[in-house]
Design an enzyme around this catalytic site. Structure first.
Site, mmCIF file in Angstrom:
data_model
loop_
_atom_site.group_PDB
_atom_site.id
_atom_site.type_symbol
_atom_site.label_atom_id
_atom_site.label_comp_id
_atom_site.label_asym_id
_atom_site.label_seq_id
_atom_site.Cartn_x
_atom_site.Cartn_y
_atom_site.Cartn_z
ATOM 1 N N GLU A 111 3.425 18.054 8.056
ATOM 2 C CA GLU A 111 3.681 18.056 6.678
ATOM 3 C C GLU A 111 3.493 16.423 6.344
ATOM 4 O O GLU A 111 4.093 15.509 6.966
ATOM 5 C CB GLU A 111 4.813 18.686 5.758
ATOM 6 N N LYS A 113 5.029 13.342 4.703
ATOM 7 C CA LYS A 113 6.252 12.890 4.192
ATOM 8 C C LYS A 113 5.853 11.909 2.870
ATOM 9 O O LYS A 113 5.704 10.786 2.900
ATOM 10 C CB LYS A 113 7.111 12.197 5.215
ATOM 11 N N ASP A 115 6.288 9.667 -0.134
ATOM 12 C CA ASP A 115 7.199 8.885 -0.510
ATOM 13 C C ASP A 115 7.465 8.868 -2.141
ATOM 14 O O ASP A 115 7.043 8.053 -2.944
ATOM 15 C CB ASP A 115 6.312 7.338 -0.225
ATOM 16 N N TYR A 221 4.754 18.229 -5.751
ATOM 17 C CA TYR A 221 4.447 19.165 -4.424
ATOM 18 C C TYR A 221 5.623 19.888 -4.030
ATOM 19 O O TYR A 221 6.853 19.088 -3.423
ATOM 20 C CB TYR A 221 3.981 18.164 -3.416
ATOM 21 N N LYS A 310 7.896 8.185 10.916
ATOM 22 C CA LYS A 310 7.702 7.204 10.069
ATOM 23 C C LYS A 310 6.371 6.231 10.453
ATOM 24 O O LYS A 310 6.811 5.504 11.634
ATOM 25 C CB LYS A 310 8.968 6.216 10.038
ATOM 26 N N CYS A 404 7.821 -29.864 -14.190
ATOM 27 C CA CYS A 404 6.469 -29.301 -14.103
ATOM 28 C C CYS A 404 5.825 -30.028 -12.971
ATOM 29 O O CYS A 404 5.453 -31.139 -13.110
ATOM 30 C CB CYS A 404 5.856 -29.244 -15.615
ATOM 31 N N CYS A 407 2.334 -31.530 -15.119
ATOM 32 C CA CYS A 407 2.584 -32.656 -16.121
ATOM 33 C C CYS A 407 3.726 -33.464 -16.135
ATOM 34 O O CYS A 407 4.073 -34.187 -17.105
ATOM 35 C CB CYS A 407 2.225 -32.082 -17.545
ATOM 36 N N CYS A 422 7.070 -24.469 -18.264
ATOM 37 C CA CYS A 422 6.759 -25.776 -18.821
ATOM 38 C C CYS A 422 6.306 -25.705 -20.299
ATOM 39 O O CYS A 422 5.637 -25.107 -20.884
ATOM 40 C CB CYS A 422 5.544 -26.187 -18.211
ATOM 41 N N CYS A 428 -0.174 -29.915 -21.086
ATOM 42 C CA CYS A 428 -0.041 -29.390 -19.462
ATOM 43 C C CYS A 428 -1.425 -28.866 -18.943
ATOM 44 O O CYS A 428 -1.776 -27.812 -19.599
ATOM 45 C CB CYS A 428 0.999 -28.299 -19.384
HETATM 46 P P1 AMP Z 1 15.092 10.356 4.232
HETATM 47 O O1 AMP Z 1 15.310 10.127 2.767
HETATM 48 O O2 AMP Z 1 14.358 9.239 5.097
HETATM 49 O O3 AMP Z 1 16.341 10.618 4.545
HETATM 50 O O4 AMP Z 1 14.146 11.702 4.227
HETATM 51 C C1 AMP Z 1 14.457 12.869 3.709
HETATM 52 C C2 AMP Z 1 13.610 13.075 2.618
HETATM 53 O O5 AMP Z 1 12.044 12.975 2.831
HETATM 54 C C3 AMP Z 1 14.006 14.262 1.707
HETATM 55 O O6 AMP Z 1 14.981 14.042 0.850
HETATM 56 C C4 AMP Z 1 12.791 14.299 1.109
HETATM 57 O O7 AMP Z 1 12.973 13.557 -0.327
HETATM 58 C C5 AMP Z 1 11.577 13.405 1.682
HETATM 59 N N1 AMP Z 1 10.487 14.354 1.776
HETATM 60 C C6 AMP Z 1 9.272 13.936 1.971
HETATM 61 N N2 AMP Z 1 8.330 14.757 2.134
HETATM 62 C C7 AMP Z 1 8.849 15.785 2.784
HETATM 63 C C8 AMP Z 1 8.630 17.064 3.481
HETATM 64 N N3 AMP Z 1 7.366 17.397 3.655
HETATM 65 N N4 AMP Z 1 9.639 17.441 4.226
HETATM 66 C C9 AMP Z 1 11.080 17.467 3.645
HETATM 67 N N5 AMP Z 1 11.223 16.381 3.253
HETATM 68 C C10 AMP Z 1 10.422 15.443 2.659
HETATM 69 ZN ZN ZN Z 2 3.499 -28.665 -17.451
#
Ligand code: AMP
Ligand code: ZN
Length: 667
Positions: A111, A113, A115, A221, A310, A404, A407, A422, A428
């Site tokens: 899946e 991950k 952010d 999601y 990662k 500055c 000037c 400035c 200036c």
């Molecule tokens: P970490 O913050 O590095 O400890 O990673 C764990 C976090 O990854 C979880 O708390 C989730 O917020 C996030 N995460 C994002 N995508 C997924 C996923 N597909 N499955 C599980 N955790 C996920």
């Molecule tokens: Zn200036």
């Protein structure tokens, strides 16, 4: 149909449309129809509040203010994930899984991950009853009111087959486009920019005013399902169930058996992730068979049946050659790091932004330091740290300038402001040039032939030192300049002449008063009608104007207090610029008092033309929706967040066709 049945029917129908729009991206009715139905529902709910359903789409506007979020102990702790950065570590992980699975067959599910920020949703009898943040993993904050405003968080599960109680975990992310738009808006309003989508999401989810949360576009999601008794055998099935209940998914999940397949998936997304509408920082690899998971077990921090791979943070190490200081149009001084060229995320990087003096201090930058640069969501990379081992012990700390660089005026830093300025606004050079460039720019006076280079040349040759001087330029002066042919001189003069026809609001925006962006300029122009009236307004007066806050008011008053500015305005007036709101000579005022927000693209006219049509008819264009907006003019690909917000606020959404129809019937 009784009112109760009607409310029920509309609620179901609208939720279905919402789902088609946000989850499937396949709307089946027009925005206009949706809007009408939503209004109908609102009216019914107003008349019969006792029949309003907990999953009513009118719930999504927010409104609840939370002073302090209640703490909620997770039913199952929200663990973290073990991280890995190499294929060897994945191989080791697989070997360990094999051992712990005790010879039983297993597969993996792969899946994204995301952010973002993880969120746990609790459903009872299919209704969303609670949304809890991860917190410390053991207990988190109950942010239910805020979560309800996210259109992809189902308020009620669709379909059937769900147990009485269940928990869905997933990630809230802010789409990159929404993040960029948010920052653009903040920049216009003079607010500090937000660092990245993830932190912005985290901050947004913790805002106390759920109405404000509803204004931010975020997506949920769902990726994990928990029930008291097992109802499925694999995570893959869970994904299917979640989809059938109305949860949005990445669609990227894949099950596989072999390490090679995992590696292929990792490589595939290493490339493709840059095309996603949201950020991912890696891939999560999980054992697919649910029955095996407890057997494989957890450590205190993370499951042993899953691992995150990662992607390399896109960073590089290089030498800090020097720090230069740039003075902007407003006099703000920004430090910029000059680096030994280094390859980062496919491009050669030579410069990095350092925001201000505090940032220099925080990083502890010294001359000649070896620094780590990273490319995040932003376009310009930033310095994230110093490699201390490589520092020359004699190196001196980098100091912010006291004067500055352009000037020589002593810089000022106001209480509570992280930036140095400035104060020499009148002479200036970069400020002088910047103001003229802004004045001539497309959204202001739109002077053809007056770009950055020409402005620099004109200022350096001392032909102009402010925007009023532009209107005194002569043909003889211009042709005497280097690289200026007769034709280009004529063109420039024609462009300057034509700018005299620009409406007052554009002139006002062009003046470059701090915090007076395009929208604010239009509001002020409309409200006061002339530069004289605006110049006479007091701070209190200004603050009475809708959407004009104290900071804007302060700057406007300050601008008119400076005698040089008043003199410039006098000269602009003499040159024949429009410093008054022109009476509408053509067209009617049919749209007077009506405000519009425009979103999407149109087939018969450009956005700019649509704007002009509205304004000619006396309507007002706003950049963002509020309760006071009258119409959302939605073209093709109109932003879903805008549409949803409009629906939630009860604003009429009209299509291009409807709009043209409307104005044609008007005159
Ligand atoms: P970490 O913050 O590095 O400890 O990673 C764990 C976090 O990854 C979880 O708390 C989730 O917020 C996030 N995460 C994002 N995508 C997924 C996923 N597909 N499955 C599980 N955790 C996920
Ligand atoms: Zn200036």
């Amino acid at each position: 149909m009784t009112p109760q049945e009607h409310i029920q029917q509309l609620t179901e129908e609208l939720n279905q449309h919402n789902y088609r729009y946000y989850v499937l991206a396949q709307p089946s009715i027009s925005d206009f129809e949706f809007d009408q139905k939503l209004k109908e529902l609102e009216a019914l709910e107003h008349a019969h509040p006792e029949f309003k359903l907990p999953d009513s789409p009118t719930e999504r506007v927010g409104g609840a203010i939370t002073k302090e979020f209640a703490n909620f102990t997770h039913v199952r702790p929200m663990l973290s994930l073990n991280n890995s950065y190499s294929r060897d570590e994945i191989t080791e992980f697989d070997q360990q899984v094999m051992k712990l699975a005790g010879g039983k067959p297993y597969t993996y599910i792969l899946e994204h991950k995301f952010d973002g920020v993880s969120l746990s949703l609790h459903y009872e009898q299919g209704q969303l009853v609670r949304a809890v943040t991860r917190g410390d993993g053991v207990a988190g904050d109950d942010i239910t009111a805020n979560a309800k405003t996210i259109p992809t968080v189902p308020l009620k599960l669709m379909g059937t087959g769900y147990p009485d109680q269940l928990e869905v975990r997933g990630e809230v992310v802010m789409p990159l486009v929404a993040f960029a738009e948010l920052n653009q808006q903040r920049e216009q309003e003079g607010l500090p920019l937000l660092a990245n989508p993830r932190n912005t999401t985290a901050g947004t989810l913790k805002m106390q005013d759920s109405k404000a949360v509803a204004q931010r576009e975020m997506t949920f999601y769902g990726y994990q399902l928990f029930t008291d008794d097992p109802i499925t055998q694999t995570d893959e099935e869970n994904f299917q169930l979640l989809a059938s209940w109305g949860f949005k998914q990445s669609g990227a999940d894949r099950t596989c058996q072999k390490l090679e397949d995992i590696f292929e998936y990792l490589s595939e997304w290493e490339e493709k992730r840059h095309d996603l509408p949201y950020e991912i920082d890696g891939i999560v690899i999980k054992v697919n068979e649910l029955e095996l998971r407890p057997e494989i077990g957890n450590t205190s921090k993370a499951p042993r049946w899953a691992i995150a791979y990662k992607y390399k943070a896109e960073d590089a190490v290089t030498k800090l050659e020097s720090v230069s200081f740039q003075v902007g149009r407003t006099g703000k001084v920004t430090p910029v790091a000059n680096l030994s060229p280094v390859l980062l995320a496919g491009t050669t990087v030579k410069r990095a932004s350092i925001h201000n003096a505090d940032e220099i201090g925080r990083l502890g930058l010294h001359e000649g330091d070896t620094v780590r640069v990273e490319k995040g969501g932003e376009i310009i990379p930033k310095i994230t740290g110093v490699v201390l081992d490589s520092r020359n012990p004699e190196a001196k700390p980098i100091k912010f300038l006291t004067h500055c660089p352009d000037c020589g005026t002593e810089l000022v830093r106001e209480e509570g402001d992280a930036n140095h300025y400035c104060p020499n606004t009148t002479s200036c050079p970069p400020q002088v040039k910047g103001r003229i460039i802004h004045f001539a720019s497309r959204k202001a006076m739109d002077i053809d032939g007056l770009g950055t280079e020409i402005v620099n040349q004109l200022v350096d040759e001392r032909l102009v030192s402010n925007y009023a001087d532009l209107y005194d330029l002569t043909f003889e002066q211009l042709v005497s300049l280097e690289r200026f042919a007769e034709l280009s001189a004529q063109n420039l003069l024609a462009g300057i002449e034509a700018s005299k026809e620009k409406p007052f609001a554009k002139v006002l925006f062009g003046l470059g008063i701090r915090f007076v962006g395009e929208t604010v300029a239009k509001k002020l122009a409309r409200h006061y009608g002339s530069i004289t009236a605006l110049g006479a307004a007091s701070q209190e007066d200004l603050e009475q104007v809708p959407d004009i806050g104290g900071r804007i008011a302060e700057r406007v008053v300050e601008f008119f207090e400076i005698s040089d500015n008043r003199e410039l305005l006098e000269r602009l007036q003499q040159s024949g610029l429009r410093l008054e709101q022109e009476e509408k000579s053509t067209g009617s005022n049919a749209l007077s008092g009506k405000s519009f927000v425009i979103s999407g693209v149109f087939s018969s006219h450009s956005r700019e033309e649509m704007k002009q049509m509205i304004e000619t008819l006396g309507g007002e264009i706003k950049s963002s929706l509020s309760k006071k907006t009258h119409f959302l003019l939605a073209g093709e690909n109109a932003g879903p967040s805008k549409l949803n917000k409009a629906q939630n606020l009860g604003i009429t959404v009209i299509s291009e066709e409807e709009f043209l129809h409307l104005i044609n019937g008007m005159d």
